[in-house]
Design an enzyme around this catalytic site. Structure first.
Site, PDB file in Angstrom:
ATOM      1  N   ASP A  86       0.859  -1.185   0.000  1.00 31.95           N
ATOM      2  CA  ASP A  86       0.000   0.000   0.000  1.00 31.95           C
ATOM      3  C   ASP A  86       0.896   1.237   0.000  1.00 31.95           C
ATOM      4  OD1 ASP A  86      -2.329   1.606   0.141  1.00 31.95           O
ATOM      5  OD2 ASP A  86      -2.103   1.792   2.302  1.00 31.95           O
ATOM      6  N   SER A  87       0.272   2.385  -0.202  1.00 31.68           N
ATOM      7  CA  SER A  87       1.021   3.640  -0.171  1.00 31.68           C
ATOM      8  C   SER A  87       1.329   4.055   1.261  1.00 31.68           C
ATOM      9  CB  SER A  87       0.195   4.735  -0.831  1.00 31.68           C
ATOM     10  OG  SER A  87      -0.921   4.999  -0.012  1.00 31.68           O
TER      11      SER A  87
ATOM     12  N   GLY B  28      -3.045   8.761  -4.490  1.00 30.79           N
ATOM     13  CA  GLY B  28      -4.312   9.250  -5.026  1.00 30.79           C
ATOM     14  C   GLY B  28      -4.239  10.398  -6.011  1.00 30.79           C
TER      15      GLY B  28
ATOM     16  N   CYS C 210      -4.545  -1.465  -1.990  1.00 30.47           N
ATOM     17  CA  CYS C 210      -4.717  -0.044  -2.265  1.00 30.47           C
ATOM     18  C   CYS C 210      -5.703   0.083  -3.426  1.00 30.47           C
ATOM     19  CB  CYS C 210      -3.357   0.539  -2.632  1.00 30.47           C
ATOM     20  SG  CYS C 210      -3.437   2.227  -3.232  1.00 30.47           S
ATOM     21  N   ASN C 211      -6.811   0.757  -3.161  1.00 30.77           N
ATOM     22  CA  ASN C 211      -7.833   0.936  -4.210  1.00 30.77           C
ATOM     23  C   ASN C 211      -7.277   1.724  -5.383  1.00 30.77           C
ATOM     24  OD1 ASN C 211     -10.782   0.275  -2.885  1.00 30.77           O
ATOM     25  ND2 ASN C 211      -9.287   0.889  -1.383  1.00 30.77           N
ATOM     26  N   THR C 212      -6.500   2.768  -5.056  1.00 32.48           N
ATOM     27  CA  THR C 212      -5.995   3.654  -6.102  1.00 32.48           C
ATOM     28  C   THR C 212      -5.083   2.876  -7.054  1.00 32.48           C
ATOM     29  OG1 THR C 212      -5.975   5.345  -4.382  1.00 32.48           O
ATOM     30  CG2 THR C 212      -4.917   5.900  -6.466  1.00 32.48           C
TER      31      THR C 212
ATOM     32  N   CYS D  15     -10.927   3.416   0.162  1.00 35.63           N
ATOM     33  CA  CYS D  15      -9.483   3.626   0.330  1.00 35.63           C
ATOM     34  C   CYS D  15      -9.118   2.860   1.588  1.00 35.63           C
ATOM     35  CB  CYS D  15      -9.170   5.111   0.490  1.00 35.63           C
ATOM     36  SG  CYS D  15      -7.489   5.439   1.073  1.00 35.63           S
TER      37      CYS D  15
HETATM   38  N1  DGL Z   1      -4.699   3.403   0.744  1.00 35.93           N
HETATM   39  C1  DGL Z   1      -4.799   3.754  -0.590  1.00 35.93           C
HETATM   40  C2  DGL Z   1      -6.093   3.427  -1.286  1.00 35.93           C
HETATM   41  O1  DGL Z   1      -6.725   2.468  -0.906  1.00 35.93           O
HETATM   42  C3  DGL Z   1      -4.063   4.914  -1.150  1.00 35.93           C
HETATM   43  C4  DGL Z   1      -4.276   6.259  -0.604  1.00 35.93           C
HETATM   44  C5  DGL Z   1      -3.331   7.221  -1.281  1.00 35.93           C
HETATM   45  O2  DGL Z   1      -2.137   6.986  -1.215  1.00 35.93           O
HETATM   46  O3  DGL Z   1      -3.782   8.190  -1.881  1.00 35.93           O
HETATM   47  O4  DGL Z   1      -6.489   4.076  -2.215  1.00 35.93           O
END
Ligand code: DGL
Length: 250
Positions: free
Chosen positions: A10-11, A43, A73-75, A181
């Protein structure tokens, strides 16, 4: 049967919400959690920037011979999972995407708020999900800056942040909140407080854990050991360690 670790990326700390669920379901597996806090937020990065970033992560994972990678991570999932699958066909990938299908299947009559990063909200994948699982009352809310607030633990700024973010929304009507997210499940309480009443939260982590288990079984990759597996970390910002400890469930 295979003892190699599962890579989870993840980020930053958000992926911990996914790691906790997977470890609960598959405690005997070994895990490497890659928190890429130095590149947070994903994001508002372009697809090209994210491709470069995930290549760096894959280099580390391949060195450690991971047997499966969870993009927690969704993004990153919405933007680059197809790129990853194409470039690393020997690896099994499980992605994370806003659980719009789950909310549609179970609560389609309820007024729903989908919270996600700008990158996810603007992605083709989100448009596709929104269109395929069309619902009468669904708001897509781009939460610019929220993942950073959580990542940097500036939680005292949340009340003002939410006050501005939610101003155009009639919160009284919201019944279901899709957390699009992986950072957001870490602040469910604060979100509910800002909305002003109890809501049903949905995130993708249950589905992800089950999918990981299914892929391990189908590909005969489960770790045969019966004791608790190892958990190790790759942290691009070493200061993240303390925060991870705060959210790690066991
Ligand atoms: N936790 C991440 C997600 O699910 C990334 C959030 C990000 O770094 O902008 O999108």
């Amino acid at each position: 049967m295979n003892k190699n670790p599962i890579g989870i990326m993840d980020s930053g700390i958000g992926g911990i919400s996914v790691l906790n669920k997977i470890r609960k379901l598959l405690p005997q597996e070994n895990y490497i959690f890659y928190a890429d806090s130095i590149h947070n937020p994903y994001g508002n990065k372009t697809k090209e920037e994210l491709e470069k970033i995930v290549d760096e992560i894959m280099t580390q994972f391949l060195k450690r011979q991971v047997k499966l990678v969870v993009v927690a991570c969704n993004t990153a999932t919405c933007q680059v999972i197809s790129y990853l699958r194409e470039k690393y066909p020997q690896i099994l990938f499980v992605g994370t995407e806003p659980a719009i299908k789950v909310s549609f299947d179970h609560y389609r009559e309820k007024s729903t708020l989908v919270m996600a990063t700008p990158g996810t909200i603007q992605s083709d994948r989100l448009m596709e999900l929104d269109h395929t699982y069309h619902q009468k009352s669904r708001i897509l809310l781009s939460c610019d800056g929220l993942a950073e607030i959580i990542e940097n633990q500036e939680l005292e700024t949340l009340p003002t942040y939410f006050e501005n973010l939610l101003k155009p929304i009639d919160c009284k009507k919201i019944e279901v909140v899709v957390l699009g997210c992986t950072h957001y499940p870490l602040i469910k309480e604060e979100i509910e407080k800002a909305i002003g009443h109890k809501v049903i939260f949905i995130d993708g982590s249950d589905g992800i854990s089950k999918r990981v288990r299914q892929l391990l079984v189908e590909n005969n990759l489960k770790n045969p050991q019966i004791t608790q597996g190892k958990l190790s970390f790759v942290l691009t910002n070493p200061n993240t360690k303390k925060v991870i400890e705060k959210y790690l469930e066991f």
